[in-house]
Design an enzyme around this catalytic site. Structure first.
Site, PDB file in Angstrom:
ATOM      1  N   ALA A  81      -3.760   7.614  -5.186  1.00  0.00           N
ATOM      2  CA  ALA A  81      -2.363   7.168  -5.301  1.00  0.00           C
ATOM      3  C   ALA A  81      -2.424   5.679  -5.633  1.00  0.00           C
ATOM      4  O   ALA A  81      -2.442   4.823  -4.745  1.00  0.00           O
ATOM      5  CB  ALA A  81      -1.636   7.411  -4.000  1.00  0.00           C
ATOM      6  N   GLY A  90       0.832  -1.211   0.000  1.00  0.00           N
ATOM      7  CA  GLY A  90       0.000   0.000   0.000  1.00  0.00           C
ATOM      8  C   GLY A  90       0.856   1.244   0.000  1.00  0.00           C
ATOM      9  O   GLY A  90       2.056   1.175  -0.290  1.00  0.00           O
ATOM     10  N   ASN A  91       0.260   2.383   0.283  1.00  0.00           N
ATOM     11  CA  ASN A  91       1.042   3.626   0.392  1.00  0.00           C
ATOM     12  C   ASN A  91       0.374   4.544   1.414  1.00  0.00           C
ATOM     13  O   ASN A  91      -0.684   4.227   1.945  1.00  0.00           O
ATOM     14  CB  ASN A  91       1.202   4.293  -0.980  1.00  0.00           C
ATOM     15  CG  ASN A  91      -0.128   4.683  -1.574  1.00  0.00           C
ATOM     16  OD1 ASN A  91      -0.822   5.530  -1.041  1.00  0.00           O
ATOM     17  ND2 ASN A  91      -0.501   4.028  -2.681  1.00  0.00           N
ATOM     18  N   HIS A  92       1.035   5.687   1.674  1.00  0.00           N
ATOM     19  CA  HIS A  92       0.592   6.556   2.777  1.00  0.00           C
ATOM     20  C   HIS A  92      -0.495   7.560   2.400  1.00  0.00           C
ATOM     21  O   HIS A  92      -0.774   8.472   3.168  1.00  0.00           O
ATOM     22  CB  HIS A  92       1.790   7.329   3.341  1.00  0.00           C
ATOM     23  CG  HIS A  92       2.759   6.466   4.073  1.00  0.00           C
ATOM     24  ND1 HIS A  92       2.411   5.749   5.189  1.00  0.00           N
ATOM     25  CD2 HIS A  92       4.063   6.176   3.842  1.00  0.00           C
ATOM     26  CE1 HIS A  92       3.454   5.069   5.609  1.00  0.00           C
ATOM     27  NE2 HIS A  92       4.476   5.307   4.809  1.00  0.00           N
ATOM     28  N   SER A  93      -1.101   7.447   1.223  1.00  0.00           N
ATOM     29  CA  SER A  93      -2.128   8.434   0.850  1.00  0.00           C
ATOM     30  C   SER A  93      -3.279   8.398   1.860  1.00  0.00           C
ATOM     31  O   SER A  93      -3.800   7.331   2.190  1.00  0.00           O
ATOM     32  CB  SER A  93      -2.667   8.093  -0.550  1.00  0.00           C
ATOM     33  OG  SER A  93      -3.819   8.862  -0.786  1.00  0.00           O
TER      34      SER A  93
END
Ligand code: CTP
Length: 405
Positions: free
Chosen positions: A276, A209-212
């Site tokens: 994102a 995943g990512n930090h969006s």
């Protein structure tokens, strides 16, 4: 003429922001509203009754009794005749008296007598705004059904920077129009917004995943609704809530997001892709939880479909297509490259070099670039206000390319 024959009473309090009310009255009169101004005694130190009477084409009231003409200003009649009472700028003092039933001037007596909807647009210094007493009073007014028009962030009369500026006249007009009519700038338009991260499954318990946070996309979706659009928000996993009138589709992976966006794209007039999206996804997803064995472990990844580029290929001339570019270096060049490659009308550039911009912050600093390469740089602002700037650009574009829908 969306406000024809509406009786709008504006209560002006003693704040430096009172000068903005002159512009607001002009805007309301242009929309053919009947405007009646009441000023608190202190308000007259900041702007003259003559200015507001001339602009509103009505005498301004401030006291119960006009000694010169011998006229009694009946607060009950003013309140009963009003279709809307707007208190702007609403100072901490007047807000406190409204919350607690104080009645030491004509405006407060009118407030207590009014049966119509009351809107209030506060203006004060940031610490006064944040004080628990003010916040409690504002909440109390909201429990009475009064509608808050939030103060904005920016430079204040004190020189301090923060929340407390009176909302701009155009913003207050929009809120009034929204209250009375369906005559909003994006009425009848359909919008599709993507937001948040995607989660690409590795096995049943793990993902990439990512930090969006999704905050930017959610703020855009909310703003498009305020402007009258019918909004579908395709959202990756976030902790955020949306208002009831947004059609929110929850997705996990880049593939789910693509499928949902495809479904809504053809009918959308406005498409803003702020998610994102993972650029790569595990080629296979393990059925069972992967056990640790070797010292080194590799996951094979496959490129995902670039949703924005894919939609760009299908884009009609009547659609407004907006993408985001989060860059760490060669910002402008990279953003322009994406704009062309993905066939966008606008690209919104966030530079990771700007403090307070990008993921997880409540603020953002953007540059909007159009097809001709023209750049519009904005200051660091809250994401809510960034969304206003962006949606203003989109509204203008939509009215140019698709005036009839
Ligand atoms: N985007 C998308 N689908 C993807 C990847 C990106 O819709 N699979 C969209 C994002 O929502 C954003 C824009 O494309 O509006 C830019 O994404 P970004 O990752 O910055 O650009 P890329 O084209 O992926 O280029 P790079 O990763 O090389 O910077």
């Amino acid at each position: 003429m969306s406000l024809k024959d509406k009786n709008i009473v504006i209560g002006v309090c003693g704040s430096i922001a009172a000068y903005k009310i002159a512009t607001l009255i002009r805007l309301l009169v242009k929309e053919q509203a009947n405007v009646q101004v009441i000023m608190t005694p202190d308000a007259q130190h900041f702007i003259t009754p003559l200015t507001l009477a001339t602009l509103s084409k009505n005498p301004v009231h401030s006291t119960y009794f006009d000694e010169q003409s011998g006229t009694w200003h009946n607060h009950v009649d003013i309140g009963l005749n009003a279709d809307l009472l707007l208190i702007a700028p609403a100072t901490a003092n007047t807000i406190s008296k409204m919350a607690n039933g104080g009645c030491d001037n004509l405006l407060l007596a009118t407030y207590l007598s009014a049966r119509c909807t009351v809107m209030f647009a506060p203006a004060m210094d940031l610490d006064m705004w944040l004080h628990p007493a003010t916040q409690r009073n504002v909440s109390l007014l909201q429990t009475y059904g009064n509608v808050l028009i939030e103060p904005e962030n920016g430079e204040l009369a004190s020189g301090l920077i923060g929340q407390g500026r009176l909302a701009e006249p155009e913003e207050i007009l929009l809120r009034i129009q929204q209250f009375f009519t369906d005559d909003l700038p994006l009425k009848g338009k359909k919008a599709l917004v993507s937001a948040g991260p995607t989660y690409e499954a590795i096995d049943p318990v793990r993902y990439i995943g990512n930090h969006s946070s999704g905050k930017m996309g959610y703020a855009i979706a909310e703003r498009l609704v305020t402007l009258g659009a019918d909004v579908t928000l395709v959202s990756g996993p976030t902790a955020l809530q949306v208002s009831k009138n947004i059609n929110r589709i929850d997705v996990q992976s880049a593939k789910d997001m693509l499928d949902a966006c495809e479904q809504y794209f053809d009918n959308a007039d406005i498409v803003v892709m702020s998610a994102a999206v993972a650029d790569y996804t595990p080629t296979t997803v393990a059925d069972q939880k992967i056990k640790k064995k070797e010292d080194h472990f590799q996951i094979e990844l496959t490129k995902t479909v670039d949703i924005l580029a894919h939609l760009g290929q299908k884009k009609a001339a009547t659609q407004s297509l907006v993408g985001f570019a989060l860059e760490t270096n060669n910002e402008l060049e990279n953003a322009l490259g994406k704009l062309k490659r993905k066939n966008l009308d606008f690209i919104v550039l966030n530079s990771m070099q700007d403090k307070g911009a990008g993921f997880a912050h409540d603020t953002n600093k953007i540059t909007i670039i159009n097809r001709d390469g023209n750049k519009n740089e904005f200051a660091l602002k809250s994401k809510t206000e960034v969304a206003k700037d962006l949606c203003q650009v989109i509204t203008k574009h939509q009215h140019t390319v698709n005036p009839s829908s």
